[in-house]
Design a protein around this motif. Structure first.
Motif, PDB file in Angstrom:
ATOM      1  N   GLY A 103       0.786  -1.209  -0.048  1.00  0.00           N
ATOM      2  CA  GLY A 103       0.108   0.009   0.093  1.00  0.00           C
ATOM      3  C   GLY A 103       0.704   1.061  -0.185  1.00  0.00           C
ATOM      4  N   GLU A 106      -3.328   2.369  -4.672  1.00  0.00           N
ATOM      5  CA  GLU A 106      -2.921   2.320  -3.413  1.00  0.00           C
ATOM      6  C   GLU A 106      -3.702   3.280  -2.339  1.00  0.00           C
ATOM      7  OE1 GLU A 106       1.934   1.365  -3.836  1.00  0.00           O
ATOM      8  OE2 GLU A 106       1.132   3.462  -4.036  1.00  0.00           O
ATOM      9  N   ARG A 165      -6.986   1.919  -1.236  1.00  0.00           N
ATOM     10  CA  ARG A 165      -6.840   1.104   0.034  1.00  0.00           C
ATOM     11  C   ARG A 165      -6.194   1.524   1.365  1.00  0.00           C
ATOM     12  NH1 ARG A 165      -4.322  -2.067  -4.233  1.00  0.00           N
ATOM     13  NH2 ARG A 165      -2.303  -1.931  -3.504  1.00  0.00           N
ATOM     14  N   SER A 166      -5.952   2.893   1.255  1.00  0.00           N
ATOM     15  CA  SER A 166      -5.222   3.545   2.514  1.00  0.00           C
ATOM     16  C   SER A 166      -6.231   3.815   3.608  1.00  0.00           C
ATOM     17  CB  SER A 166      -4.495   4.467   2.060  1.00  0.00           C
ATOM     18  OG  SER A 166      -3.705   5.328   3.092  1.00  0.00           O
TER      19      SER A 166
END
Length: 383
Positions: free
Chosen positions: A129, A317, A320-321
């Motif tokens: 990530g 990314e 998904r953080s």
């Protein structure tokens, strides 16, 4: 320009770790963080000496690297540094991939130092990530590497070959020039390096011998490439030898053709000459970006395309953080562009802002001097 080693390693010992390991004795930080990785590279790669770190190890010249690692440990902490170099252990299939990975990890260290200076606390290396996690953010680091990286990788290959005892013919032709380049990309570079490692020396030895009795020698060959039963293209290799007033020169013209592309679109010429000067113990490799007009414009089209690829990865990314997300892009600036960058900061910042578009997360662009003549320290744009 490099000094020709005083002691060479034989081909039969090229993968023998015992011929290298004594260089670690007085370099405890290199030993601590890199011994396992260096040992893997030495054992697995066809010529590990193409990697600078391995070459320094063999020559027992690791002092500077050891000092850098000590400084990194003091600033980053042992756990973070161990995590960074653990990524290198996964690399080892070919020297080119290893060198590019080292450059990429250097970019992560550059980002760490700037993030600390900007107030990010308790930075921790992460593997999914992103690359760094602070108390408030996830930071993903990407790098646009040196514009002459492909030249550098060819240069590294030749430097590694120079260290091998049996390659005396290459040390004889110790003045090498790479020029007339067209579209030197990853695929073409890989084919050139294959030729250097597998064909050049025998051909060079043959031509050198023929020039004892002939003024000119010419050899032509074509190598075809097939994938999944289909021809994908070919590589034309033409070598010319010339002897004039007891001086010998050899030139290799490499041209690659790819199916569906303009004919012989990718080209490079390599000239090899005998160094007759007082610096006969020096090996010289030059290429077109070594000589340049100062203040050349940046290639905005190339830059935007490279940035866009990284932004697309950031998008995935960021989704998904679970914290605030920051994208970080290092951009290496060649000396030919230094004055342009220094005189056109507002224009460059606007380009970067436009390229980022309406993305809601912050992107940091860190322009780093490749060598640092006029442009001595990084310029950072936060957009």
């Amino acid at each position: 320009m490099i000094s020709i080693p005083k002691e060479f390693i034989s081909q039969k010992d090229i993968n023998n770790w015992e011929r290298y390991s004594t260089g670690l004795k007085d370099n405890k930080f290199v030993k601590k963080y890199l011994e396992t990785t260096l040992k893997k590279w030495v054992g697995n790669l066809s010529n590990p000496l193409s990697i600078n770190w391995v070459q320094w190890l063999y020559k027992n010249k690791l002092k500077k690297l050891n000092e850098h690692l000590e400084a990194f440990e003091n600033r980053m902490g042992e756990e973070n540094l161990t995590s960074i170099f653990s990524e290198l252990k996964k690399e080892g299939d070919d020297t080119e991939t290893v060198i590019i990975k080292i450059r990429s990890l250097t970019g992560e260290i550059i980002a760490f130092n700037k993030l600390i200076s900007n107030g990010h606390k308790n930075l921790k290396k992460i593997s999914e990530g992103g690359d760094w996690e602070s108390e408030t953010a996830i930071i993903s680091v990407k790098s646009i590497l040196d514009l002459d990286l492909n030249y550098q990788l060819i240069e590294n290959t030749i430097q590694g070959m120079v260290c091998i005892k049996e390659n005396g013919i290459l040390r004889k032709y110790s003045k090498i020039r790479l020029h007339d380049e067209k579209k030197l990309d990853h695929k073409f570079r890989t084919k050139i390096i294959w030729v250097l490692e597998n064909s050049l020396l025998n051909t060079l030895q043959f031509i050198d011998g023929e020039l004892e009795n002939n003024d000119n020698v010419e050899i032509k060959t074509t190598k075809f490439y097939i994938e999944n039963g289909q021809q994908t293209g070919y590589l034309e290799i033409c070598l010319y030898g010339d002897s004039d007033d007891s001086k010998k020169t050899v030139a290799a013209a490499l041209q690659e053709d790819r199916v569906g592309k303009p004919k012989l679109e990718h080209q490079l010429r390599i000239e090899l000459g005998i160094n007759y000067s007082q610096y006969s113990n020096v090996f010289s490799i030059s290429f077109e970006t070594n000589t340049y007009w100062d203040g050349q414009n940046l290639d905005f089209d190339y830059l935007q395309k490279s940035i866009q690829k990284h932004l697309e990865k950031f998008d995935k990314e960021q989704r998904r953080s679970n914290k605030s997300f920051i994208g970080w892009i290092n951009i290496s600036i060649h000396p030919m562009h230094e004055r342009y960058v220094l005189e056109n900061k507002e224009k460059i910042e606007e380009l970067l802002r436009t390229t980022k578009g309406d993305r809601q997360y912050k992107v940091v662009f860190c322009l780093n001097p490749q060598w640092g003549f006029d442009f001595k320290k990084a310029i950072i744009f936060e957009v």
